[in-house]
Design a protein around this motif. Sequence first.
Motif, PDB file in Angstrom:
ATOM      1  N   UNK B  79       0.796  -1.262  -0.043  1.00  0.00           N
ATOM      2  CA  UNK B  79       0.110   0.052  -0.168  1.00  0.00           C
ATOM      3  C   UNK B  79       0.769   1.226   0.058  1.00  0.00           C
ATOM      4  N   UNK B  80       1.970   1.214  -0.048  1.00  0.00           N
ATOM      5  CA  UNK B  80       2.936   2.087   0.007  1.00  0.00           C
ATOM      6  C   UNK B  80       4.031   2.539  -0.909  1.00  0.00           C
ATOM      7  N   UNK B  81       4.427   3.684  -1.082  1.00  0.00           N
ATOM      8  CA  UNK B  81       5.565   3.783  -2.215  1.00  0.00           C
ATOM      9  C   UNK B  81       6.644   4.663  -1.635  1.00  0.00           C
ATOM     10  N   UNK B  82       7.656   4.847  -2.706  1.00  0.00           N
ATOM     11  CA  UNK B  82       8.730   5.713  -2.229  1.00  0.00           C
ATOM     12  C   UNK B  82       9.389   5.602  -0.830  1.00  0.00           C
ATOM     13  N   UNK B  87      11.747   3.365   3.971  1.00  0.00           N
ATOM     14  CA  UNK B  87      11.782   3.438   5.549  1.00  0.00           C
ATOM     15  C   UNK B  87      11.170   2.190   6.348  1.00  0.00           C
ATOM     16  N   UNK B  88      10.044   1.750   5.696  1.00  0.00           N
ATOM     17  CA  UNK B  88       9.264   0.475   6.174  1.00  0.00           C
ATOM     18  C   UNK B  88      10.151  -0.639   6.061  1.00  0.00           C
ATOM     19  N   UNK B  89      10.839  -0.850   5.075  1.00  0.00           N
ATOM     20  CA  UNK B  89      11.551  -2.048   4.638  1.00  0.00           C
ATOM     21  C   UNK B  89      12.861  -1.991   5.388  1.00  0.00           C
ATOM     22  N   UNK B  90      13.280  -0.702   5.834  1.00  0.00           N
ATOM     23  CA  UNK B  90      14.532  -0.610   6.526  1.00  0.00           C
ATOM     24  C   UNK B  90      14.286  -0.985   8.107  1.00  0.00           C
ATOM     25  N   UNK B 121      11.934  -9.800  -2.716  1.00  0.00           N
ATOM     26  CA  UNK B 121      12.176  -8.898  -3.911  1.00  0.00           C
ATOM     27  C   UNK B 121      12.012  -7.482  -3.694  1.00  0.00           C
ATOM     28  N   UNK B 122      11.352  -7.123  -2.472  1.00  0.00           N
ATOM     29  CA  UNK B 122      11.272  -5.651  -1.966  1.00  0.00           C
ATOM     30  C   UNK B 122      12.375  -4.959  -1.423  1.00  0.00           C
ATOM     31  N   UNK B 123      13.078  -5.949  -1.096  1.00  0.00           N
ATOM     32  CA  UNK B 123      14.470  -5.557  -0.284  1.00  0.00           C
ATOM     33  C   UNK B 123      15.506  -5.315  -0.964  1.00  0.00           C
ATOM     34  N   UNK B 124      16.058  -4.216  -0.880  1.00  0.00           N
ATOM     35  CA  UNK B 124      17.590  -3.870  -1.563  1.00  0.00           C
ATOM     36  C   UNK B 124      18.401  -4.931  -0.985  1.00  0.00           C
ATOM     37  N   UNK B 125      19.375  -5.342  -1.588  1.00  0.00           N
ATOM     38  CA  UNK B 125      20.542  -6.346  -1.460  1.00  0.00           C
ATOM     39  C   UNK B 125      19.781  -7.781  -1.355  1.00  0.00           C
ATOM     40  N   UNK B 126      18.850  -8.235  -1.909  1.00  0.00           N
ATOM     41  CA  UNK B 126      18.386  -9.569  -1.718  1.00  0.00           C
ATOM     42  C   UNK B 126      18.330 -10.118  -3.254  1.00  0.00           C
ATOM     43  N   UNK B 127      19.006  -9.419  -3.965  1.00  0.00           N
ATOM     44  CA  UNK B 127      19.225  -9.799  -5.368  1.00  0.00           C
ATOM     45  C   UNK B 127      19.746 -11.283  -5.625  1.00  0.00           C
TER      46      UNK B 127
END
Lengths: 478, 341
Positions: B79-82, B87-90, B121-127
């Motif tokens: 439901x969120x962007x940008x 911040x949520x994912x961090x 896949x939404x998290x940076x560094x999980x490639x």
Amino acid sequence: MTFDFAIPDPAGWMVASAEAIALVVIVAGLLQIVFYFVLLLYAGAALGTRPPVPRSATLWRRYSEQAPAISVLAPAFNEELTIVESTRSLLALQYPDFEVIVINDGSKDGTLARLVSEFGLEQVDRFVDRSVEHAPIRGFYASPRLPRLLVVDKENGGKADALNAGINCTRTALFCAIDADSILESDALLRVVRPFIDEPDLTIAAGGTIRIANGCKVDSGRISDIKLPRNFLALVQIVEYLRAFLMARVGLGKMQALTVISGAFGLFRRRQVVEVGGYSHGTVGEDMELVLKLHRLMREAKRDYRIDFIAEPVCWTECPDTLSVLGRQRARWQRGALECFVKHKDMLFNPRYGRIGIVGFGHILLVDVLGPLLEVLGYILVPLLWALGLLALPWLLAFLAVTFMFGVSLSIATLVLEEIQLRRFPKARELAMLAVIAVLENFGYRQLSNLWRLQGWWQFIRKQQSWGTMTRKGFSTS
Amino acid sequence: MTTLRDLWEVSLALCLLAMAALLLLLLARVISARLFDRTSASRRRLLPLLLDGDPAELEPLGKRELQTAADLTVEIAEMTRGSEREALLARATALGVTDLLIVQLRSRKAQSRLNAVEALSMFEGSHDHVTGALDDRNPDVRLTAALALAQHANAPAPLDIVNKLNVGAEENSLLLVSLMVDLAETDSEAVAGLLFEKDLSYRVKVAAMDALSQRGGEYAPLLAHMARDSGNEPDLQPRIFRALGRTGHPAGAEAIMEGLLSDNWTVRAAAAEAVGNTRLVAAADRLSALLNDPHYWVRYRASEALLRIGARGVSALRDASQSEDPVVRSAASKMLAEGRA
């Protein structure tokens, strides 16, 4: 144990004849039970290995870009009390590209007038196909404010005829046939379209689970609170629907031998449906017949195809809660199955039709054609012959095993499957209540149901074509 | 007689077994209802932690609450962007959600693995973890990983992805088009290159064509060439014409005009649709001739295209609406009426 009226010293041929009758009844019953247990295993395998079931939001994110356009066909006959709310609910479906085509099948009440006034519709013209037959169309109604809605007004011709008119008006590759008075889950189209997305070149039809809405609260055309009904007949039908959808159709779908997609909700590829001439007139089993015709078309043309069934609930319907209406419905279903069987009897055990001929038609023969005849015969003759001393007690016990005990275990096993895989009943109390019903239905209701089916047999023999009256009470609103 | 008695005894045993199983499940249901209450309380506690505050101040959660935090993260992330989402994912990472998802990538249940891939896949560094899921045994999990990777510039090469998905044998989904569209954003030439791979499934080529057609006229000449060249592939050719139409580019004009004369009605209908999309005025006469085609879809697409190409098409429809041929008259007059509405 002996009775006063038992025949003393019966002749050998009398005992042999009695045993032969009992053997036929027991073997037929046993075959049905074995078949059902096989279906249950297949249903378990299908549910256990089915693709992961995402939430609505995930479905939308994943499928919205590629979901093919769908026309929802809603035939309506004398539905002035509910048609506006039903149509609003259809227009509010969550699907990226769809059109709702309401077909007013020559209603004698104000169905059309209600639609026209409520949605501000005006008469328009539309260039439509003439590929499948139906009664003449009197006019089209639409509004620029509601580009997704088209109302087709036609002369009365019955549900199959109305659906055929809808098919001719459809401009999408897929159409979804529903009952106008059913309540669709808001993400029903997103869920049922999945087989068409997963196997776009093979899938030609797909059905989904229909649930009984009696007892549930309805708010703005949506089920807002799932509850069990208090009426015994409605409760029994919930157990029956579980067996029919969760066990039989999921199992047959897994086997790729599905012979019916409920008229209350089914998604079809238009091209193949047109190729088979659309829905057939002059039968009360038009939904079953369409699926059989599709199988025949694809098998005879030796084309690969899939007809799938998804276990997720897509649609809610009101079931009869009086004996008279339920009896008429069951007799009609029986008649429809017999009509389809006779019309396509050449497919039975015919290797040319593969598993449809063997499994699909074998199922119809065993359950719909012979089932009620042999079971009623058994109810009358086996206890009587035992009381007359012509059958020993083990024969009676074996008969009771196939008619009662296996029936109870099958129903309970279906509830177990439901609980493990789907958990659609919110409260444990409801599941316990259904377990009690699954036992009770075998004592009285099952026998009555077989009598209604015999009535259907009789109507079929007399070639009676009427639909009977389905008296609907309407959903309770919150 | 023994067999008959056995039947009775087996039926009794089965009945009792089924009832015992149901009783066990009912008991499990009662226990899980209590767990549900605990989960609800946990959600209420975790929600403010995920929505606000400095990630550095968060402590990793215990096992019991981690799954609830992962579910909540996915729900809110959808439901969120940008910056809000970042911040949520961090915060979720600081709570240990990513560690849990990585463990779940090895779950026995495909459903869990698929959810884990989607969430990761939404998290940076999980490639790397998501790339690893391209080798999963479940095709749905592989496709989900591919779709997630395709949205990033460092996605694997299209040919590698297609091979991992085993398209044609295990994977035929329409979602391949979404996959190709995303891959073409980064490397459209590599996607175009798939069209020349001899051994690739027809399904890959259709998806690649659909994706390339969404890039405007850039690939119209290639699609036009393919449209002409695919006369012996009756299932493929109409799709190429539709893709060509979607480019809206005049480079496809000649091929589309030829398509209108095809012996295959599905090709004629697709070519007529393409005329409408490319506003090909020069095709007006051929479209008029198709108004008495034996197939409804050809008549419909031709009349619709005449309406879409503008004044010349409308004029052709008006003429046709006066035709002596009732089929032509009906198609033209009804489409004109639809145009007025």
